[in-house]
Design an enzyme around this catalytic site. Structure first.
Site, PDB file in Angstrom:
ATOM      1  N   CYS A 387       2.708   4.695  -6.858  1.00  0.00           N
ATOM      2  CA  CYS A 387       2.852   4.613  -5.396  1.00  0.00           C
ATOM      3  C   CYS A 387       3.245   5.973  -4.821  1.00  0.00           C
ATOM      4  CB  CYS A 387       3.837   3.510  -5.022  1.00  0.00           C
ATOM      5  SG  CYS A 387       3.614   2.972  -3.323  1.00  0.00           S
ATOM      6  N   LEU A 388       4.530   6.201  -4.574  1.00  0.00           N
ATOM      7  CA  LEU A 388       4.959   7.524  -4.113  1.00  0.00           C
ATOM      8  C   LEU A 388       4.508   8.581  -5.123  1.00  0.00           C
ATOM      9  CD1 LEU A 388       6.653   9.119  -2.029  1.00  0.00           C
ATOM     10  CD2 LEU A 388       8.637   8.739  -3.497  1.00  0.00           C
ATOM     11  N   HIS A 512       1.707  -0.864  -7.628  1.00  0.00           N
ATOM     12  CA  HIS A 512       2.863  -0.967  -8.534  1.00  0.00           C
ATOM     13  C   HIS A 512       2.473  -1.796  -9.758  1.00  0.00           C
ATOM     14  CE1 HIS A 512       5.959   0.856  -6.009  1.00  0.00           C
ATOM     15  NE2 HIS A 512       5.307   0.342  -5.001  1.00  0.00           N
ATOM     16  N   GLU A 514       3.647  -1.817 -12.570  1.00  0.00           N
ATOM     17  CA  GLU A 514       4.809  -2.236 -13.367  1.00  0.00           C
ATOM     18  C   GLU A 514       5.162  -3.706 -13.152  1.00  0.00           C
ATOM     19  OE1 GLU A 514       4.844  -0.040 -10.889  1.00  0.00           O
ATOM     20  OE2 GLU A 514       6.646  -0.136  -9.642  1.00  0.00           O
TER      21      GLU A 514
HETATM   22  N1  GLN Z   1       7.127   5.859   0.847  1.00  0.00           N
HETATM   23  C1  GLN Z   1       5.772   5.702   0.467  1.00  0.00           C
HETATM   24  C2  GLN Z   1       5.020   4.795   1.420  1.00  0.00           C
HETATM   25  O1  GLN Z   1       5.606   4.163   2.235  1.00  0.00           O
HETATM   26  C3  GLN Z   1       5.673   5.167  -0.947  1.00  0.00           C
HETATM   27  C4  GLN Z   1       6.136   3.752  -1.080  1.00  0.00           C
HETATM   28  C5  GLN Z   1       6.421   3.327  -2.489  1.00  0.00           C
HETATM   29  O2  GLN Z   1       6.533   4.160  -3.382  1.00  0.00           O
HETATM   30  N2  GLN Z   1       6.583   2.034  -2.709  1.00  0.00           N
HETATM   31  O3  GLN Z   1       3.827   4.722   1.375  1.00  0.00           O
END
Ligand code: GLN
Length: 536
Positions: A387-388, A512, A514
């Site tokens: 994700c991030l 995600h 995971e």
């Molecule tokens: N902050 C980022 C977003 O809002 C990543 C979110 C996350 O890692 N769950 O897209």
């Protein structure tokens, strides 16, 4: 032909006393595991007394990771344990917080549904809780309901009252398990049962007599503790299970099975007790307890340091993939915030076998995550972005290719070089609850990509929780930055997975994965990540 009525759902309530954090979630999940092994269909639900509507707005440093279900619920991390133990996919109905109940009762009141009545905790809130519990249990042989917090907390009273009322209406269908704690006093070398006795008395005072006691302790207490606890609590010795700290949480179902708790539960609830098959589970425990010859050092570039709970599912996915590859996983915490300026922190990077950049929100630590991704790109180090971790990988690739100003909207909202931007419908929603892109979304994987090879299929589905996306303004530049979008949404609009072109293993996903990893069925991205390291 007469239709045979489906047997009524049996409810197992799990409450806790003495103190919180003693493992009610693992106890609940373990009960589910041994019952499921008997061929019974099991659902499970967590009731949390917080006034929040869901866990989405809770700080993960205090409450642990926010677990996301496939239907997009932002839930307590216990749902992750439940899914991993029971190997199921749960839904929003498995996560019930006070705020959700109160919100409904109050909006019903506004809608005039109470017809002039005074709206009260009893019966209106307690009825509403019972309704949700009964609804969640429908169609299952057994529905396990864990009540968060400790009995006696002001906040959880309405839940305790609700389950008491439910057990009055359906006494033959309800069973109560109370999880208590027995401390050890090193000065007098004794296990002390008084706090546990008091905790049972507290529960009885609220009208609930426990059927089963789960007794947590640091060390194994002497067997004589059973007789003492039984005498004071009124619970028969065979319905008391001692749960000293386990070597791995996955061992707890086996301890419960050996103590005969499934027999107690099935006979009290009138359920069949066909001998359970825990062979697969035993293999998981064996793997978890094996000390393999090889250990891989996996750096987690983290904002919240040394807090296992914050990245629970990521660690569980790494460990499970470790078992599949027969290696131990050593988690190395790397301080994302300190990394850009702290030479000592930077010196850790070359010592790592691989790097994971997990999900997160806000500015803090972002530059460190970008730096770590750049390091992995430049040094052929295995990288897995979640994700991030995908968003920072793209910034890293752009910067490495010479676009020094490349950034993400979370770092600089006004920059003209945002390679990561808010999704169109997310611009003004920062910090608001339940508004992100949540839950399952499909993704199509490019032929010939590493992602496609790892997943072994063209179309996949993963769970999401994000507000930002890869800006399509820059997508045509990816190849010149040495990366490519190897997975996109079916309409091609949204980048879901990227990978580096000339690199043994640099892959990142907007999702995600995971959350879908299981102890006996680790996720292909995690397996592939470790396999690539081992192949070096
Ligand atoms: N902050 C980022 C977003 O809002 C990543 C979110 C996350 O890692 N769950 O897209």
């Amino acid at each position: 032909m007469a239709l045979r009525a489906k047997p009524r759902t049996k409810f197992i309530f799990v409450t806790g006393g003495v103190l919180s954090g003693i493992g009610k979630g693992i106890t609940a999940a373990s009960i589910g595991t041994i019952l499921k092994a008997r061929g019974l269909s099991v659902n499970i639900q967590k009731c949390d007394p917080y006034l929040n509507v869901d866990a989405g707005t809770l700080n993960p440093a205090e409450h642990g990771e926010v677990f996301v279900t496939y239907d997009g619920a932002e839930a307590d991390l216990d749902l992750g344990h439940y899914e991993r133990f029971l190997d199921v996919e749960l839904t929003q109905s498995s996560s019930l917080m006070s705020g959700r109940i109160l919100q409904r009762v109050i909006s019903d009141e506004r809608a005039g549904k109470y017809l002039g009545k005074t709206v009260q905790i009893i019966p209106h809130v307690t009825d509403s809780i019972q309704q949700d519990i009964i609804e969640a249990g429908k169609g299952f042989d057994v529905h396990i309901v864990e009540i968060g917090g400790t009995v006696g907390d002001y906040e959880s009273l309405s839940f305790i009252e609700a389950i008491r009322e439910l057990s009055m209406r359906r006494s033959a269908d309800c069973l109560f398990t109370h999880v208590v704690y027995v401390p050890y006093l090193s000065t007098s070398r004794e296990f002390k049962t008084k706090p546990a006795q008091n905790a049972v008395r507290e529960l009885r005072g609220l009208g609930i007599v426990p059927d089963v006691l789960a007794v947590r302790s640091e060390e194994k207490p002497p067997h004589s503790i059973l007789a003492k606890l039984s005498l004071f609590s009124g619970v028969e010795p065979e319905a008391i299970v001692l749960l000293p700290n386990a070597r791995t949480i996955y061992e707890v179902p086996l301890t419960m099975e050996a103590a005969g708790i499934a027999e107690v539960i099935t006979s009290r609830l009138g359920l069949h007790n066909h001998r359970g098959d825990l062979a697969a589970w035993k293999r998981v425990v064996k793997s978890a307890l094996t000390n393999y010859r090889k250990t891989l050092r996996i750096g987690v570039i983290a904002k919240y340091l040394h807090n296992q709970d914050t990245y629970m599912s990521v660690f569980e996915a790494l460990r499970a993939a470790g078992w599949a590859n027969e290696v131990n996983i050593e988690i190395v915490w790397v301080n994302a915030e300190a990394l850009p300026r702290d030479k000592k922190e930077q010196a850790v990077l070359p010592t790592l076998d691989g790097v994971v950049v997990p999900g997160g929100f806000g500015q803090r630590g972002l530059e460190g995550k970008i730096l770590a991704a750049r390091y992995c790109l430049a040094n052929q180090k295995s990288y897995l972005g979640l994700c991030l971790g995908l968003q920072m990988a793209i910034v890293a690739a752009a910067r490495s290719a010479g676009i020094a100003e490349a950034t993400s909207v979370e770092l600089d909202e006004n920059s003209p070089y945002k390679v990561i931007d808010y999704m169109a419908d997310q611009k003004d929603k920062a910090n608001t609850g339940g508004t992100m892109r949540l839950g399952d979304y499909a993704c199509v994987l490019q032929r010939g990509s590493l992602a496609r090879k790892l997943y072994g299929q063209e179309k996949i589905v993963e769970r999401h929780r994000h507000r930002c996306e890869c800006s399509n303004v820059y997508r045509d530049n990816y190849e010149s930055w040495g990366i490519r979008a190897s997975g996109t949404s079916p309409d091609g609009h949204l980048v879901e997975i990227i990978e580096a072109i000339d690199h043994p293993f640099f892959i990142a996903t907007q999702a995600h994965p995971e959350f879908r990893s299981r102890p006996a069925r680790p996720h292909p991205l995690f397996i592939g990540f470790l396999r690539a390291i081992l192949a070096k």
